[in-house]
Design a protein around this motif. Structure first.
Motif, PDB file in Angstrom:
ATOM      1  N   HIS B  64       0.841  -1.200   0.000  1.00  0.00           N
ATOM      2  CA  HIS B  64       0.000   0.000   0.000  1.00  0.00           C
ATOM      3  C   HIS B  64       0.867   1.238   0.000  1.00  0.00           C
ATOM      4  N   GLU B  65       1.871   1.253   0.884  1.00  0.00           N
ATOM      5  CA  GLU B  65       2.751   2.406   0.981  1.00  0.00           C
ATOM      6  C   GLU B  65       3.463   2.646  -0.345  1.00  0.00           C
ATOM      7  N   ALA B  66       3.979   1.576  -0.962  1.00  0.00           N
ATOM      8  CA  ALA B  66       4.675   1.712  -2.239  1.00  0.00           C
ATOM      9  C   ALA B  66       3.720   2.241  -3.312  1.00  0.00           C
ATOM     10  N   GLY B  67       2.497   1.738  -3.322  1.00  0.00           N
ATOM     11  CA  GLY B  67       1.502   2.229  -4.280  1.00  0.00           C
ATOM     12  C   GLY B  67       1.241   3.713  -4.082  1.00  0.00           C
ATOM     13  N   LEU B  69       3.414   5.927  -2.717  1.00  0.00           N
ATOM     14  CA  LEU B  69       4.610   6.654  -3.184  1.00  0.00           C
ATOM     15  C   LEU B  69       4.578   6.750  -4.706  1.00  0.00           C
ATOM     16  N   ASN B  70       4.116   5.688  -5.349  1.00  0.00           N
ATOM     17  CA  ASN B  70       4.038   5.683  -6.808  1.00  0.00           C
ATOM     18  C   ASN B  70       3.080   6.753  -7.317  1.00  0.00           C
ATOM     19  N   TYR B  73       4.875   9.809  -8.157  1.00  0.00           N
ATOM     20  CA  TYR B  73       5.618   9.713  -9.408  1.00  0.00           C
ATOM     21  C   TYR B  73       4.707   9.749 -10.624  1.00  0.00           C
ATOM     22  N   ILE B  89       6.610  13.612   3.100  1.00  0.00           N
ATOM     23  CA  ILE B  89       7.316  13.184   1.888  1.00  0.00           C
ATOM     24  C   ILE B  89       6.715  13.920   0.705  1.00  0.00           C
ATOM     25  N   LEU B 163      12.559  11.735  -3.903  1.00  0.00           N
ATOM     26  CA  LEU B 163      11.634  11.976  -2.804  1.00  0.00           C
ATOM     27  C   LEU B 163      12.384  12.759  -1.736  1.00  0.00           C
TER      28      LEU B 163
END
Lengths: 265, 180
Positions: B64-67, B69-70, B73, B89, B163
């Motif tokens: 979830h966190e990676a999604g 952060l994505n 981007y 962030i 980031l």
């Protein structure tokens, strides 16, 4: 390409109530975040137990809370780290004294911008004699809190690709799948899943192929700014992953079904 | 709508909150869906002036966190700030030279620059304790973590989207009416 590659197998057997393969021992590193609820289990089966700086505060303060009917002092004596290592700017003086008296080895290192406390502990484990007997390193408390800390800890996985390191929290585990190998991940469905993901941290992947997932990849490109595999689901007991890039594999850890209930898959 | 409790949903429906139910889509997180809504609902003039702040995007399940952060981007032209108790962030797109003004009663000193998606061949900064000077950063090598802000203004220039993260102070937040 696949036939030429070595296979690396992965299994979260350390979360099982009884050690499935007693020969496969691990080293445990406790970092400075709330202890996951399965910490006592991990502690008991560990070959070597380290606290990274403030991680010692967590063992001292929080382990007795897992055993509310037992005397806190006897818990603290029983769960004694072998080593405490780090820059010592988080550990409380009373906690430090307590473990020094108990005979814990304390290694004080000056602050180094390039290495996290986790990094320092990995180096210690790799250099120590016990390293030959440990197949991998489990670390709790590496996630959450300050994001730069978390990123630094994820980077440790990339900096030591030939060392098996698993980051654990109450919610999930993370490990590196080096591009040099074809990976077989065995799923203990009473303990983990179904939510999972493959994350191309650090560099994009031109081609990743998987099997066993709800949404498998087939020579699929993954990159930040485009597609990354999140909110995926494990569909089978064995997942395979092959990629041109180092990936992070992550899978959720179940709230129920953990060893307390003696659930064997 | 697979997490919201029925009683909570009813409560806000009654209050007049607009509820938009979307089927599960592997490729977009809940945050992504909200960003799209905000971008579509505001006029272009408005979106260029305001930022999107998001709480709860970090911690919990790492996928979830990676999604989340994505999402930063995927929408580099939208100003999105992820906030937690411990840090914030935001994306620093490679297309710009960045000036970050530090409110030292509220944030810092711990900070970092993270090349999450792709390595950076050259990043240059000013105002940090350990500045970078055409320095290479990559996962597997050096990334800037546990850095410290040294001045009120930080500058960052890079060939890669980075980031930026800075710690949020436990004390000194508005409750005490502390102005920098």
């Amino acid at each position: 390409m696949s036939s030429a590659m070595d296979v690396m197998t992965h299994s979260s057997s350390f979360l099982l109530p009884t050690e499935e393969t007693p020969g496969k021992r691990y080293a445990l590193v406790v970092l400075n975040q709330n202890l996951p609820r399965f910490t006592p289990l991990l502690w008991e089966h560990a070959k070597l137990r380290l606290c990274a700086d403030g991680g010692a505060n967590r063992i001292y303060d929080e382990l007795p809370l897992f055993f509310p009917h037992e005397d806190a002092s006897s818990i603290r004596h029983r769960y004694k780290p072998d080593v405490i290592k780090g820059d010592m700017d988080s550990i409380r003086p009373d906690v430090l004294d307590f473990y020094l008296t108990l005979g814990t080895k304390v290694i004080d290192e000056s602050h180094d911008q390039d290495t996290t406390d986790l990094d320092k502990c990995i180096v210690y484990i790799r250099d120590s004699a016990s390293n030959q007997e440990t197949s991998r390193i489990l670390a709790t408390g590496a996630l959450g809190g300050r994001f730069d800390h978390e990123a630094g800890n994820l980077n440790v996985l990339y900096r030591y690709p030939d060392t098996r390191i698993v980051l654990l929290s109450d919610d999930c585990l993370i490990q590196l799948l080096p591009k040099t190998h074809l990976h077989e991940i065995h799923i203990h469905s009473s303990l983990e899943g179904p939510h999972c993901g493959l994350i191309p941290i650090g560099t994009p992947s031109a081609k990743t192929t998987t099997s066993g997932l709800k949404w498998d990849l087939s020579n699929t490109e993954m990159r930040f700014g485009g597609l990354i595999s999140t909110s995926n689901l494990v569909n089978e007991e064995k997942i395979t992953v092959e990629s041109d890039s180092d990936l992070l594999w992550t899978i959720s850890i179940k709230k129920t079904g953990l060893p307390v209930e003696n659930n064997t898959p | 709508m697979d997490s919201i409790r029925p009683d909570v949903l009813d409560f806000y429906l009654t209050l007049g909150t607009k509820v938009i139910d979307e089927s599960h889509d592997q490729d977009t997180t809940d945050l992504d869906k909200c960003i799209v809504y905000i971008r579509d609902s505001a006029s272009n003039q408005e979106t260029s002036r305001f930022q999107i702040l998001a709480t709860g995007a970090l911690g919990g399940r790492f996928d979830h966190e990676a999604g989340n952060l994505n999402v930063l981007y995927r929408y580099p032209d939208t100003r999105i700030v992820l906030l937690s108790d411990d840090c914030l962030i935001q994306l620093l797109p490679k297309t710009h030279l960045h000036e970050i003004h530090i409110h030292s009663s509220l944030e810092g000193p711990h900070c970092g620059l993270i090349p999450i998606g792709t390595p950076s061949a050259k990043t240059t900064t000013s105002g940090l304790k350990w500045d970078l000077s055409n320095t290479e950063m990559r996962f597997g090598g050096l990334i800037s973590t546990s850095n410290l802000v040294n001045e009120e203004k930080i500058t960052v220039e890079s060939d890669s989207d980075l980031l930026w993260t800075i710690s949020i102070k436990k004390t000194g937040l508005p409750v005490e009416n502390n102005t920098p």
